[in-house]
Design a protein around this motif. Structure first.
Motif, mmCIF file in Angstrom:
data_model
loop_
_atom_site.group_PDB
_atom_site.id
_atom_site.type_symbol
_atom_site.label_atom_id
_atom_site.label_comp_id
_atom_site.label_asym_id
_atom_site.label_seq_id
_atom_site.Cartn_x
_atom_site.Cartn_y
_atom_site.Cartn_z
ATOM 1 N N VAL A 135 12.241 -12.842 35.181
ATOM 2 C CA VAL A 135 10.867 -13.277 34.927
ATOM 3 C C VAL A 135 9.879 -12.833 36.004
ATOM 4 O O VAL A 135 8.669 -12.901 35.785
ATOM 5 N N PHE A 136 10.370 -12.380 37.167
ATOM 6 C CA PHE A 136 9.486 -11.865 38.207
ATOM 7 C C PHE A 136 9.896 -10.447 38.562
ATOM 8 O O PHE A 136 11.087 -10.156 38.744
ATOM 9 N N PRO A 175 4.708 -11.852 37.564
ATOM 10 C CA PRO A 175 5.562 -12.101 36.396
ATOM 11 C C PRO A 175 5.860 -10.834 35.609
ATOM 12 O O PRO A 175 5.007 -9.949 35.468
ATOM 13 N N ASP A 197 5.411 -10.336 29.281
ATOM 14 C CA ASP A 197 6.050 -10.998 28.151
ATOM 15 C C ASP A 197 6.376 -9.969 27.063
ATOM 16 O O ASP A 197 5.462 -9.310 26.545
ATOM 17 N N ARG A 212 2.900 -18.950 33.770
ATOM 18 C CA ARG A 212 2.221 -17.716 34.199
ATOM 19 C C ARG A 212 0.751 -17.986 34.512
ATOM 20 O O ARG A 212 0.187 -17.414 35.454
ATOM 21 N N TRP A 227 0.687 -19.596 37.858
ATOM 22 C CA TRP A 227 0.971 -18.614 38.906
ATOM 23 C C TRP A 227 -0.285 -17.813 39.252
ATOM 24 O O TRP A 227 -0.643 -17.663 40.429
ATOM 25 N N VAL A 271 4.665 -24.087 39.132
ATOM 26 C CA VAL A 271 5.567 -22.993 38.743
ATOM 27 C C VAL A 271 6.991 -23.307 39.189
ATOM 28 O O VAL A 271 7.952 -23.063 38.452
ATOM 29 N N LYS A 286 10.303 -23.153 37.057
ATOM 30 C CA LYS A 286 11.264 -22.089 37.368
ATOM 31 C C LYS A 286 11.995 -22.412 38.669
ATOM 32 O O LYS A 286 11.903 -21.692 39.670
ATOM 33 N N GLU A 305 14.098 -19.693 40.520
ATOM 34 C CA GLU A 305 13.477 -18.433 40.921
ATOM 35 C C GLU A 305 13.110 -18.464 42.408
ATOM 36 O O GLU A 305 12.790 -19.510 42.974
#
Length: 608
Positions: free
Chosen positions: A270-271, A316, A319, A389, A392, A414, A418, A421
């Motif tokens: 995701v990052f 990020p 998507d 997102r 973030w 965030v 997550k 992460e």
């Protein structure tokens, strides 16, 4: 009750020695669930292999009979290492029994009552449980009765048992079965029915019960945030099992790395990786202004500005469901202005807005970035309040505008979404460092660095904190952990030389051994330019000169950079030459004159 539990008061309808279907000899009734007695038996056709028979508690209850029939049809078709195997359905005295593998071990209920599990063990169980649930969900099935009683632990393996509440996804008519508090509330069932998120809720409640930990326990803060996300309201909960499974594995990695100190790098889904090193000056040789405007010996603070962090943190991953993501992967530009020109030609979408916002931040235009974030949130609609997102990017904007306390709240949001992460922890580490909360910053930086040695920004953050605490050797030791394959290995090596030879922010001076180590490291360091090397050499020689003036000739161990022996006269000659070399790097006449004056001031005086 799950398999392996102590027997309840009732012994059911079968007695010891009774033969079922001419094949299964009953040993004992050892459990009674909501819909059936559970017996331990031996299979005469398989050399007395132990099996489990599950019958009906209410043989005349039509709903229970239908449920058992459904369970048998489903389970005989399922095959997963974390799901108990059912391999036969038999009748005896006008009653049906499911014949299952015997899973020997305590239920997680028993484990909990015995004191629970360490975080790592509980998360390892969760990985297996979620794997089984993911398998069921891909078959279009919901488990619906996740609780410690229905999970058996045998060695390092866990298995789901008792599928009496299983149902098809989307079924809004069948009777709802389950056990509070693991079952979601009536409001959610009324509004959404039973969904994958209901199974996730049960896993979260069970994890919460299995582990007793505080935020100060290694990985405890991430674990608590993981549980909170799994058990929160429907809209903010993990949307599906794979999403939760990624975060469980991430938190488990953090816990294990903190326990044994061994990195376990894993590419985030995701990052994106960031090549930017979040350091203001430690990784660079002293600029000429260190000599023309003052002295080079004092180490700089090293903290990057909030605005620099805003454009240097990981971003990020686009998507894949966004319609513009394929186009965005092809957009490249050497600077933010030209990137914005290209992005303006694309049709609007959430991802286009996010890309434009980041480009505006890089260009230093916070107002335009805020405008693009507002557009992204309009595209998201009601989902913007739950989209990590958006939080973030709002955090990046807050940093760029030096609203660090506000950025903490956004990055914390965030982190809640997550927990596994590393990027949110890196962001929170910087915010804490900037807000003068070194213990908090160190905790976040350590959680990042211990997991992945390629997050070198975390190593520099830890080194800065150690320096502010006067721990020179600890700061160097952290930088020495940067691997040779890292893009920032040379930056870490330069920082180590500066730290060894420099004056600490609190006024601590380097020892003779520190200075000698800096000189030795620099001697073998290959840098991008001779100018950089010469500035570092001059800084090290200055520290040696100061030490010799205070302690006398021979106080510093010898070496090619400092001389053999290291003496006041020898260092004066070397420093004079170094200052004259630096003067050739001067960009103005004034800078040149200052450096020549330094050379003349340090030169050995002669009677002639």
């Amino acid at each position: 009750m799950g398999f392996g539990e102590e027997p309840p008061g009732s012994v059911g309808g079968l007695g010891p020695g009774e033969l079922v279907a001419g094949q299964y000899e009953v040993s004992t009734c050892f459990a009674r669930g909501a819909f059936g007695y559970v017996y331990l038996a031996r299979d005469r056709n398989l050399d007395g292999k132990q099996v489990v028979l599950k019958g009906l508690t209410r043989p005349h209850d039509t709903a229970a009979i239908k449920l058992a029939e459904h369970e048998s049809r489903v389970l005989t078709a399922l095959e997963h290492p974390n799901i108990v195997r059912i391999f036969n359905v038999v009748s005896h005295d006008r009653q049906r029994y499911l014949v299952m593998d015997h899973v020997d071990g305590p239920s997680l209920r028993t484990v909990r009552e015995a004191g629970g599990l360490p975080i790592a063990d509980a998360l390892a169980c969760a990985v297996q449980i979620l794997g089984a649930l993911d398998y069921l969900h891909r078959q279009g099935l919901l488990y619906c009765d996740m609780k410690p009683d229905n999970v058996i632990r045998t060695g390092d393996t866990v298995k789901l048992i008792d599928f009496g509440a299983i149902r098809r996804a989307g079924d809004r008519e069948s009777m709802v079965l389950g056990t509070p508090p693991y079952l979601v509330g009536h409001t959610e069932i009324r509004e959404h029915g039973l969904t994958e998120r209901a199974d996730i809720h049960g896993v979260g409640v069970m994890l919460d019960e299995l582990v007793e930990c505080g935020a100060d326990d290694p990985g405890g803060e991430s674990f608590r945030r993981l549980v909170a996300r799994a058990t929160t309201d429907y809209d903010r909960r993990f949307a599906d099992v794979p999403e939760m499974l990624r975060q469980v594995r991430g938190v488990l990695r953090e816990v294990r790395c903190l326990a044994d100190g061994r990195p376990r790098p894993v590419r985030s889904e995701v990052f994106a990786e960031s090549a930017v090193l979040l350091d203001e000056s430690l990784s660079l040789a002293p600029p000429l202004t260190a000599w023309t405007l003052g002295g080079s010996a004092a180490l700089p603070d090293g903290r990057p500005s909030p605005a620099a962090v805003a454009t240097g943190l990981p971003v990020p991953v686009p998507d894949p469901a966004d319609p513009r993501t394929p186009l965005l992967r092809t957009v490249r530009a050497p600077d933010p202005a030209r990137l914005l020109t290209k992005l303006a030609a694309l049709p609007g979408s959430v991802e286009v807005d996010f890309h434009q916002a980041r480009a505006h931040l890089e260009a230093g235009d916070g107002h335009a970035a805020a405008h693009r974030l507002a557009s992204a949130e309009r595209h998201l609609g009601w989902r913007a309040h739950h989209d990590w997102r958006a939080a973030w990017h709002r955090g990046l904007l807050a940093l760029a505008e030096h609203r660090v306390s506000e950025a903490v709240d956004l990055f914390d949001d965030v982190y809640r979404s997550k927990a596994g992460e590393l990027a949110p922890k890196l962001a929170l580490g910087f915010c804490a460092e900037h807000l003068e909360r070194p213990a908090t910053a160190a905790r976040f930086y350590q959680a990042v660095w211990v997991c992945d040695r390629l997050y070198v920004s975390a190593a520099f953050g830890l080194a800065r904190i150690r320096l502010r605490a006067g721990e020179r050797a600890a700061a160097v030791a952290i930088l020495d952990e940067v691997p040779d394959i890292s893009l920032h290995r040379h930056a870490a090596a330069v920082a180590a030389v500066r730290i060894l030879a420099g004056h600490l922010p609190g006024g601590g001076y380097p020892s003779a051994e520190d200075i000698a180590a800096a000189a030795e490291r620099l001697q073998v360091l290959t840098l991008d330019s001779e100018e950089t090397w010469q500035r570092l050499a001059a800084a090290v020689q200055e520290s040696a000169f100061t030490h010799v003036l205070d302690h006398g000739d021979g106080a510093v161990p010898p070496g090619p950079l400092l001389g053999d022996p290291v003496s006041e006269r020898g260092l004066r000659d070397r420093l004079e030459e170094s200052y004259r070399v630096l003067a050739r790097q001067a960009r103005t006449a004034d800078e040149h004159d200052v450096l020549i004056d330094r050379a003349n001031a340090v030169r050995v005086r002669s009677l002639w």
